[in-house]
Design a protein around this motif. Structure first.
Motif, PDB file in Angstrom:
ATOM      1  N   UNK A  68      -3.216  -1.273  13.750  1.00  0.00           N
ATOM      2  CA  UNK A  68      -3.173   0.074  13.175  1.00  0.00           C
ATOM      3  C   UNK A  68      -1.783   0.637  13.404  1.00  0.00           C
ATOM      4  N   UNK A  69      -1.236   1.289  12.372  1.00  0.00           N
ATOM      5  CA  UNK A  69       0.121   1.795  12.489  1.00  0.00           C
ATOM      6  C   UNK A  69       0.226   3.269  12.159  1.00  0.00           C
ATOM      7  N   UNK A  70       1.117   3.971  12.864  1.00  0.00           N
ATOM      8  CA  UNK A  70       1.441   5.368  12.587  1.00  0.00           C
ATOM      9  C   UNK A  70       2.790   5.411  11.885  1.00  0.00           C
ATOM     10  N   UNK A  80       0.865  -1.174   0.000  1.00  0.00           N
ATOM     11  CA  UNK A  80       0.000   0.000   0.000  1.00  0.00           C
ATOM     12  C   UNK A  80       0.903   1.225   0.000  1.00  0.00           C
ATOM     13  N   UNK A  81       0.330   2.388  -0.313  1.00  0.00           N
ATOM     14  CA  UNK A  81       1.134   3.610  -0.355  1.00  0.00           C
ATOM     15  C   UNK A  81       0.605   4.612   0.656  1.00  0.00           C
ATOM     16  N   UNK A 119      -3.471   0.179   8.084  1.00  0.00           N
ATOM     17  CA  UNK A 119      -4.215  -0.894   8.740  1.00  0.00           C
ATOM     18  C   UNK A 119      -3.769  -2.231   8.155  1.00  0.00           C
ATOM     19  N   UNK A 120      -3.367  -3.129   9.044  1.00  0.00           N
ATOM     20  CA  UNK A 120      -2.894  -4.455   8.636  1.00  0.00           C
ATOM     21  C   UNK A 120      -3.862  -5.507   9.151  1.00  0.00           C
ATOM     22  N   UNK A 131      -3.759  -1.660   4.044  1.00  0.00           N
ATOM     23  CA  UNK A 131      -4.327  -0.502   3.359  1.00  0.00           C
ATOM     24  C   UNK A 131      -3.991   0.748   4.160  1.00  0.00           C
ATOM     25  N   UNK A 132      -3.876   1.882   3.475  1.00  0.00           N
ATOM     26  CA  UNK A 132      -3.615   3.143   4.161  1.00  0.00           C
ATOM     27  C   UNK A 132      -4.885   3.981   4.174  1.00  0.00           C
ATOM     28  N   UNK A 133      -5.270   4.472   5.365  1.00  0.00           N
ATOM     29  CA  UNK A 133      -6.460   5.305   5.547  1.00  0.00           C
ATOM     30  C   UNK A 133      -6.019   6.768   5.597  1.00  0.00           C
ATOM     31  N   UNK A 134      -6.304   7.523   4.537  1.00  0.00           N
ATOM     32  CA  UNK A 134      -5.872   8.915   4.460  1.00  0.00           C
ATOM     33  C   UNK A 134      -6.653   9.828   5.403  1.00  0.00           C
ATOM     34  N   UNK A 135      -7.834   9.404   5.850  1.00  0.00           N
ATOM     35  CA  UNK A 135      -8.622  10.227   6.778  1.00  0.00           C
ATOM     36  C   UNK A 135      -8.012  10.184   8.184  1.00  0.00           C
ATOM     37  N   UNK A 136      -7.685   8.981   8.640  1.00  0.00           N
ATOM     38  CA  UNK A 136      -7.095   8.819   9.972  1.00  0.00           C
ATOM     39  C   UNK A 136      -5.569   8.872   9.952  1.00  0.00           C
TER      40      UNK A 136
END
Length: 219
Positions: A195-197, A116-117, A176-177, A167-172
């Motif tokens: 969930x990762x930062x 994911x990007x 997410x794995x 997937x990467x959540x652009x809102x948060x």
């Protein structure tokens, strides 16, 4: 064929990938979709001469993602994890792909690489299974060159070979794995999330949350 792939640059150009059962190589076909829906395919090309491992349809052995400037592909081969990037030239029906050099991670048993990007840090994130544990590595791409950073663990909990995704959540602003636990009884084949930062720059690491039970068992 096995392990079909599909990714777009958001402007009508798609990359269709599939592993051939005939020789074990993965081919990528540039496909242009016009505004009237007309589909035009160019000749397929290989990102590498490697035999790309695939364990049936349940185990996704390669993945592809658009970075905004190029495509990055990841695949497993003889237990190792490999990456390449490519740019696209030409027009519909005559597109050509320019690949760079392969970048590798030596490991004992890589399975299920997923990409994911993160547009906020301009990094590609690859999650995968290695020896039963969940791991990740961050990548950057320039032209058709991939730079990999230090691989690290997401969770040491044993997981199944297949059924992982990221997937990467652009809102948060979180990655997410998702993965499936290798356990016993009610814990066997349960779906878990982390969930990762993401920190980019010169750091290139992800701070992951603890394993979170999604409350679903894929029996």
């Amino acid at each position: 064929t096995q392990t079909q792939l599909l990714e777009t640059n958001g402007s009508g150009l798609f990359m269709v990938g599939a592993r051939s059962n005939a020789n074990g190589h993965t081919y990528i076909w540039p496909v242009q979709v016009a505004s009237d829906g007309t589909i035009t395919k160019s000749n397929g090309q290989q990102p590498s001469s490697d035999y790309i491992d695939c364990d049936g349809l349940n185990n996704t052995s390669c993945d592809i993602v658009w970075t905004g400037s190029q495509f990055v592909i990841a695949w497993q081969q003889s237990g190792a994890l490999k990456f390449n990037a490519f740019t696209v030239f030409g027009s519909a029906g005559s597109h050509t792909l320019s690949f760079g050099s392969v970048t590798s991670i030596s490991a004992s048993g890589v399975l299920n690489p997923r990409l994911t990007r993160d547009p906020d840090t301009s990094r590609v994130i690859c999650t995968y299974r290695d020896g039963g544990a969940n791991k990740y590595v961050m990548l950057s791409a320039s032209g058709n060159t991939v730079t990999k950073y230090t691989e690290a663990s997401i969770s040491s909990t044993s997981r199944y070979d297949e059924y992982g995704d990221v997937v990467y959540d652009e809102h948060q602003n979180r990655v997410i794995h998702m993965w499936m636990k290798d356990g016993s009884g009610d814990q066997d084949r349960r779906i878990y999330l982390n969930a990762g930062t993401v920190t980019g720059g010169s750091t290139n690491t992800i701070s992951w949350s603890s394993d979170s039970d999604a409350g679903y068992r894929a029996a």
